[in-house]
Design a protein around this motif. Structure first.
Motif, mmCIF file in Angstrom:
data_model
loop_
_atom_site.group_PDB
_atom_site.id
_atom_site.type_symbol
_atom_site.label_atom_id
_atom_site.label_comp_id
_atom_site.label_asym_id
_atom_site.label_seq_id
_atom_site.Cartn_x
_atom_site.Cartn_y
_atom_site.Cartn_z
ATOM 1 N N UNK A 193 0.809 -1.200 -0.188
ATOM 2 C CA UNK A 193 -0.143 0.062 0.049
ATOM 3 C C UNK A 193 0.889 1.259 -0.062
ATOM 4 N N UNK A 194 0.868 2.254 -1.060
ATOM 5 C CA UNK A 194 1.571 3.307 -1.313
ATOM 6 C C UNK A 194 0.695 4.449 -0.980
ATOM 7 N N UNK A 195 1.021 5.359 0.029
ATOM 8 C CA UNK A 195 0.220 6.563 0.532
ATOM 9 C C UNK A 195 1.193 7.636 0.216
ATOM 10 N N UNK A 196 0.707 8.564 -0.755
ATOM 11 C CA UNK A 196 1.500 9.599 -1.071
ATOM 12 C C UNK A 196 1.055 10.999 -0.098
ATOM 13 N N UNK A 197 1.597 11.293 0.648
ATOM 14 C CA UNK A 197 1.135 12.391 1.698
ATOM 15 C C UNK A 197 -0.285 12.380 1.796
ATOM 16 N N UNK A 198 -0.737 11.236 2.609
ATOM 17 C CA UNK A 198 -2.369 11.201 2.643
ATOM 18 C C UNK A 198 -2.861 12.105 3.630
ATOM 19 N N UNK A 199 -2.165 12.919 4.454
ATOM 20 C CA UNK A 199 -3.003 13.802 5.300
ATOM 21 C C UNK A 199 -2.271 15.040 4.836
ATOM 22 N N UNK A 200 -1.877 15.259 3.744
ATOM 23 C CA UNK A 200 -1.420 16.704 3.234
ATOM 24 C C UNK A 200 -2.440 17.600 3.025
ATOM 25 N N UNK A 201 -3.468 17.253 2.795
ATOM 26 C CA UNK A 201 -4.592 18.043 2.479
ATOM 27 C C UNK A 201 -5.577 18.279 3.537
ATOM 28 N N UNK A 202 -5.361 17.527 4.694
ATOM 29 C CA UNK A 202 -6.428 17.434 5.582
ATOM 30 C C UNK A 202 -5.761 18.140 7.067
ATOM 31 N N UNK A 203 -6.602 18.646 7.711
ATOM 32 C CA UNK A 203 -6.476 19.195 9.197
ATOM 33 C C UNK A 203 -5.947 18.229 10.130
ATOM 34 N N UNK A 204 -5.641 18.432 11.310
ATOM 35 C CA UNK A 204 -4.836 17.578 12.105
ATOM 36 C C UNK A 204 -6.004 16.552 12.692
ATOM 37 N N UNK A 205 -7.015 16.801 13.149
ATOM 38 C CA UNK A 205 -7.680 15.740 13.501
ATOM 39 C C UNK A 205 -8.251 14.763 12.348
ATOM 40 N N UNK A 206 -8.686 15.258 11.202
ATOM 41 C CA UNK A 206 -9.079 14.577 10.139
ATOM 42 C C UNK A 206 -7.820 13.624 9.871
ATOM 43 N N UNK A 207 -6.550 14.083 9.573
ATOM 44 C CA UNK A 207 -5.424 13.381 9.283
ATOM 45 C C UNK A 207 -5.214 12.250 10.227
ATOM 46 N N UNK A 208 -5.434 12.751 11.583
ATOM 47 C CA UNK A 208 -5.067 11.423 12.406
ATOM 48 C C UNK A 208 -6.265 10.338 12.397
ATOM 49 N N UNK A 209 -7.484 10.409 12.014
ATOM 50 C CA UNK A 209 -8.455 9.704 11.525
ATOM 51 C C UNK A 209 -7.991 8.873 10.356
ATOM 52 N N UNK A 210 -7.437 9.482 9.230
ATOM 53 C CA UNK A 210 -7.034 8.772 8.035
ATOM 54 C C UNK A 210 -5.737 7.893 8.520
ATOM 55 N N UNK A 211 -4.891 8.291 9.526
ATOM 56 C CA UNK A 211 -3.791 7.614 9.611
ATOM 57 C C UNK A 211 -4.257 6.420 10.562
ATOM 58 N N UNK A 212 -4.919 6.519 11.232
ATOM 59 C CA UNK A 212 -5.689 5.481 11.919
ATOM 60 C C UNK A 212 -6.199 4.170 11.102
ATOM 61 N N UNK A 213 -6.884 4.764 9.986
ATOM 62 C CA UNK A 213 -7.295 3.612 9.025
ATOM 63 C C UNK A 213 -6.119 3.044 8.557
ATOM 64 N N UNK A 214 -5.226 3.827 8.197
ATOM 65 C CA UNK A 214 -3.882 3.361 7.478
ATOM 66 C C UNK A 214 -3.225 2.173 8.334
ATOM 67 N N UNK A 215 -3.061 2.382 9.608
ATOM 68 C CA UNK A 215 -2.512 1.756 10.643
ATOM 69 C C UNK A 215 -3.319 0.421 10.756
#
Lengths: 244, 787
Positions: A171-193
């Motif tokens: 799974x290759x993620x290119x700046x997956x949180x780059x366009x997101x705010x802090x809280x939303x970014x963490x939510x996305x990283x949660x999913x990746x993890x």
């Protein structure tokens, strides 16, 4: 090479990169994006590739994903040389083995969340159902929403569902949180993890955000096209613990 | 449905305005192709069927009077398959409800029905009964135009004696598919009809027993028409033959063959223009779609979609609107084709004019439109296929602007910024701008060419019915009359002006080129009949020598100053040499004019006259007409007004229809090009325009930038379109010209004004549609999304 050999578990290398270089000719200027990079990534590993913009990390991930070809050097996936693959073999490599998540989600705006995921399940060999993939990223209730009706974080989760639905090996993620705010970014990283943990998918996350490195098994830092650091985290933090 | 197919359909729906425009252009092209192809085939097939079924002859010859045993002689000529002899005569008719006399052509048929050449198709009523000489079968157009039915009676003056004829049947014959009075070009159904009557009755009425004056034959397979004609000419020269001729010189057949040829020209010309525009539109629309979807292409490829998958997906954007257009075009074409056949059935009297809608035409049109779609989409699809996935993730590199002509110091400060933006945009992609101008100008050109035929026919009417002919009636004699007899006509009460002419059938030759032709001897070129060319210029008639229609001169290969060999076919049958003193580019037919006295001298007789042109006192016309009806030797009269009316009614009606169709198609074309141009411009520049709005420009100012560009293109396109339209019309005029008529190249200022107004209106409508989108630009959203 990992700097702490003691931490290496008994793992198989999924991806071997040896002496990879890539340059572009921009007008009359030669830009060296990657210079003699050699790396190995192991099964089930969650690696974060850190680097400022222009460090060559996107180039590296594009080459790994079979979107781009290097100027020199070799890339092996499960021992098979990707750098020697034909166009058709590259297509099939991407179709079977690779899942991509992009900074700007790159959803097809004319397709609903479910249909965006079906784009992949349609052509993959042994996919999970599109609905299942969306449930996995917590979007079971928004299947028929169109990208324009979803928040940035939700869109990125659709993108992740789209990437993992085919059960990729990488799974290759290119700046997956780059366009997101802090809280939303963490939510996305949660999913990746979660995907990495539950499905065991080898995951590479590219970011310029050093704080994200805490959630990785391994951190590779790129600077001006060269690997400047390659270390293992002794303990992986949960994305919810990350702060930036 | 697969997600990619869903994507395709949804996005097509989103672009429905543009896609419908493309589909409409394809539909126009295909409908013309399908309708014209099917009409052409239907005409050909109906003609072929009709000719075969009713045994239309291959070779015809008319004589004064020849003994019946020649029928045997002719049938023994090698290559002759079957022979029929007939008696025919042109007579005056007294039609109930018609003041003026009509002309009837009496044609003999066997008393007992047997298969003959040029047989009758009995539409209504019955065949004549033996022993009833008054019974006739009359031609359908004449009966219908005069509201006559089988059972009605009609009076005819046959050989000076008035006879009552009983109409028993309504018929048609392959010989008179185009039914016109001899010497005329346009059908006048009320005043000319064909009557088939018993041979025996005609023999006794015309003192022709044991003789015939008309022979026709069919050729055996592979026989040489030319050889047979030569033999017939040798055989019948002494019986007053004016020369045998084949189907190609048969007036009725020539009109149909010409019509079929003209339809064929339209099959190639119009669809090509429409499909070319469709190719252009698909090209620009698809390029834009691919450009805006670079990132999507990358994602699809990253997910593992192959280049073929991606290519086919984008090809779908061209194929679906094309398929919709082709389907609509086929249906519209079938409908138009049927409608056209209805119009044709007004002109042409087929036993059955069957409309054949052929699968081949549809298949070919679908093939053609898909080829066009493929061709139009090729560039964009190629771009999508070749786009490397990693490359596609990056935004398109900014377009390169260079200082152009208008950036010179002198001009720079004088041109406001919005105008400079417009100009630079056009300068940056001059080919695209030029192509857009070309496409808009094509629709202007089709408008011009469509209305051109209208102007041309107007000129035709003006020249033929107002300038060239100023008589009210033409009185035609059965046989050439001595001048003394003819003067009786002039002395009738109510005749204001009179003028005579002589028609002498001759064989003209120059070098190896030979042509049967009638020389018309007229009293002057300034009287009731004048010599007027298609540019409406008057020509004079020299006292000696001959003036030829330009087309005739070309056929013979002569120029003024050359000397023609002339063989008279009647009278003393002299051989003469004659100076070509001039040519005249006339609209109708092929003519050769001489001064009447000079012709009389050349023919070596005391002079004979075939007809009189008369200008009459309208208030005394009734009395005049009834004396014509009784006058022996009068075969009939032609009325200029009636011919003009029938011309207006028939030809103008069909022209109006085709002009209407062409005009609507040109509007669709113009709209499709202008609207798509503006939409693509909007899509390319939405971000830029929003930025300008954010910077404080008003809606009007950004509208000016966007629509100004389109307006400029349209302004350039109008004069270019005028020019292309003129060239197109000239090509059309040339292609449609035949020995029968030449369309004059004439344009009214109304034509240009009309095209101008249409194109301006279409531009305004499409500008308003696009402006509505401009008003709804979401400034924040546009700025937020990345390029």
């Amino acid at each position: 090479m990992p700097d702490n050999p003691l931490d290496i578990k008994q793992q198989k290398a999924v991806l071997s990169i040896s002496d990879l270089s890539k340059f572009y000719i921009m007008g009359e200027v030669r830009v060296d994006a990657l210079k003699h990079v050699s790396l190995e990534f192991y099964e089930g590993e969650l690696a974060v590739l850190l680097g400022a913009s222009g460090s060559g990390k996107s180039t590296l991930i594009n080459i790994i994903g079979g979107l781009d070809v290097p100027s020199s050097g070799k890339l092996f996936f499960h021992g098979r040389e990707i750098t020697a693959a034909t166009e058709a073999e590259l297509t099939s490599y991407r179709r079977r083995s690779i899942g991509f998540v992009f900074q700007f989600y790159n959803l097809i705006s004319s397709l609903s969340a479910l249909e965006n995921v079906q784009l992949v399940t349609e052509i993959a060999e042994n996919p999970m159902s599109a609905k299942e993939a969306l449930m996995l990223v917590g979007l079971g209730s928004r299947l028929n929403h169109f990208p324009a009706q979803l928040s940035g974080g939700e869109q990125q989760r659709v993108a992740i569902a789209r990437a993992i639905a085919k059960r990729p090996e990488l799974l290759l993620c290119d700046e997956p949180t780059g366009a997101l705010d802090f809280q939303t970014g963490k939510l996305v990283l949660d999913v990746i993890e979660k995907v990495n943990r539950e499905l065991g998918t080898t995951t590479l996350v590219i970011t310029h955000n050093a704080s994200i490195a805490g959630m990785a098994d391994r951190v590779v830092r790129l600077r001006s096209g060269e690997v400047s650091e390659d270390r293992r985290n002794l303990t992986r933090m949960s994305p919810s613990e990350l702060v930036w | 449905m697969k997600p990619l197919q869903i994507k395709l359909l949804r996005e097509l729906m989103r672009l429905k305005g543009q896609m419908l425009a493309v589909a409409a252009v394809v539909a126009c092209g295909i409908s013309v192709f399908v309708s014209m192809s099917s009409v052409k085939y239907s005409l050909e097939a109906s003609r072929e069927r009709y000719y075969n079924r009713f045994r239309f002859a291959d070779v015809f010859v008319q004589v004064k009077r020849a003994p019946e045993f020649y029928r045997e002689t002719v049938s023994r000529i090698p290559g002759v398959a079957s022979v029929s002899t007939r008696i025919y005569a042109d007579v005056t008719l007294d039609v109930p409800g018609l003041d003026e006399p009509a002309t009837g052509r009496l044609v003999s048929i066997p008393e007992y029905r047997t298969p003959v050449l040029n047989d009758i198709f009995l539409k209504k009523g019955r065949y004549i009964e033996p022993g009833k000489p008054e019974e006739v079968i009359a031609s359908k157009p004449f009966l219908e135009a005069n509201h006559l039915v089988p059972g009605d009676r009609i009076a005819a003056v046959i050989n000076g004696r008035k006879k009552e004829l009983l109409i028993v049947g309504m018929g048609l014959s392959p010989e008179y598919i185009y039914e016109v009075q001899p010497g005329s070009f346009f059908p006048d159904k009320r005043r000319f009809g064909v009557f088939w009557m018993s041979r025996r009755a005609l023999e006794s009425a015309l003192n022709m027993s044991g003789a015939f004056n008309d022979l026709s034959l069919t050729l055996a397979h592979g026989a040489s028409e030319k050889d047979v004609i030569m033999q017939l000419d040798n055989l019948f020269k002494r019986y007053g033959s004016l020369g045998a001729y084949g189907r190609s010189e048969h007036l009725s057949d020539r009109f149909i063959v010409d019509e079929i040829k003209q339809v064929g020209i339209q099959i190639t010309f119009l669809p090509v223009v429409f499909l070319a525009v469709a190719v252009f539109l698909l090209n620009i629309v698809l390029r834009r779609i691919v450009a805006t979807q670079r990132d999507q292409i990358a994602v699809l490829k990253a997910m593992g979609y192959s280049n073929e998958d991606v290519g086919l997906h984008y090809l779908g954007f061209a194929m679906i609107p094309t398929a919709v257009g082709a389907l609509a075009g086929t249906l519209l074409g079938a409908w138009l084709g049927r409608g056209l056949m209805d119009i044709y059935s007004e002109f042409y009297n087929f036993a059955e004019l069957v409309y054949y809608f052929r699968f081949e035409d549809v298949a070919l049109s679908v093939l053609l439109s898909f080829a066009a779609a493929l061709f139009g989409a090729l560039g964009a699809v190629r771009k999508a296929v070749l786009l490397p996935p990693a490359e596609a993730m990056r935004p398109d590199s900014p377009v390169i602007y260079k200082p152009g002509f208008f950036d010179r110091d002198v001009l720079r400060n004088k041109i406001p910024v919005p105008v400079r933006i417009i100009v630079r945009n056009l300068e940056r992609r001059p080919w695209k701008a030029a192509l857009s101008v070309l496409m808009i100008s094509l629709s202007v050109a089709i408008l011009i060419a469509g209305r051109y035929t209208y102007d041309s026919l107007d000129r035709m009417v003006q020249v033929e019915f107002n300038e060239k002919h100023r008589e009210d009636v033409t009185v035609i004699f059965n046989d050439p009359m001595p001048p003394s007899v003819v003067f009786n006509v002039a002395s009738l009460d109510g005749v204001l002006e009179h003028e005579y002419y002589r028609e002498e059938p001759v064989r003209m030759s120059f070098g190896h080129r030979v042509r049967r032709q009638t020389i018309k001897g007229i009293q002057s070129a300034e009287g009731l009949q004048r010599l007027v060319d298609k540019s409406n210029r008057r020509h004079s008639l020299p006292p000696d020598g001959i003036v030829l229609t330009s087309t005739l001169a070309d056929i013979l290969g002569v120029r003024p100053g050359d000397r023609l060999q002339i063989d008279f076919l009647q009278g003393k049958q002299l051989h003469r040499e004659l100076l070509v003193s001039g040519t005249i580019d006339e609209i109708l037919g092929l003519s050769a004019y001489m001064n009447l006295d000079a012709l009389n001298r050349l023919a070596g007789d005391g002079g004979a006259l075939n007809a009189a042109y008369l200008r009459i006192d309208e208030s005394k016309s009734g009395k005049l007409y009834s004396s014509f009806k009784k006058m022996p030797g009068v075969a009939g009269i032609m009325m200029l007004k009636a011919m003009k009316e029938s011309f207006d009614e028939l030809i103008a009606q069909s022209m109006t229809t085709s002009t209407l169709i062409l005009t609507s198609f040109a509007c669709i074309l113009a709209f499709a090009v202008v609207y798509n141009g503006a939409r693509i411009s909007l899509s390319e520049r939405a971000r830029e325009l929003s930025s300008l709005r954010v910077l404080g420009m008003t809606r009007a100012e950004i509208s000016f930038i966007l629509l100004g560009e389109q307006a400029l293109l349209t302004i350039f396109a109008i004069p270019v379109g005028f020019l292309i339209g003129i060239v197109l019309s000239a090509l059309l005029a040339r292609a449609l010209s035949s020995e029968l008529y030449r369309l004059p190249l004439v344009f009214s200022s109304f034509n240009f004004l009309f095209a101008f107004v249409v194109i301006v209106l279409v531009s305004i409508v499409s500008a308003l549609l696009v402006r509505r989108r401009l008003t709804n630009l979401d400034l924040v959203e546009v700025l937020k999304t990345r390029e």
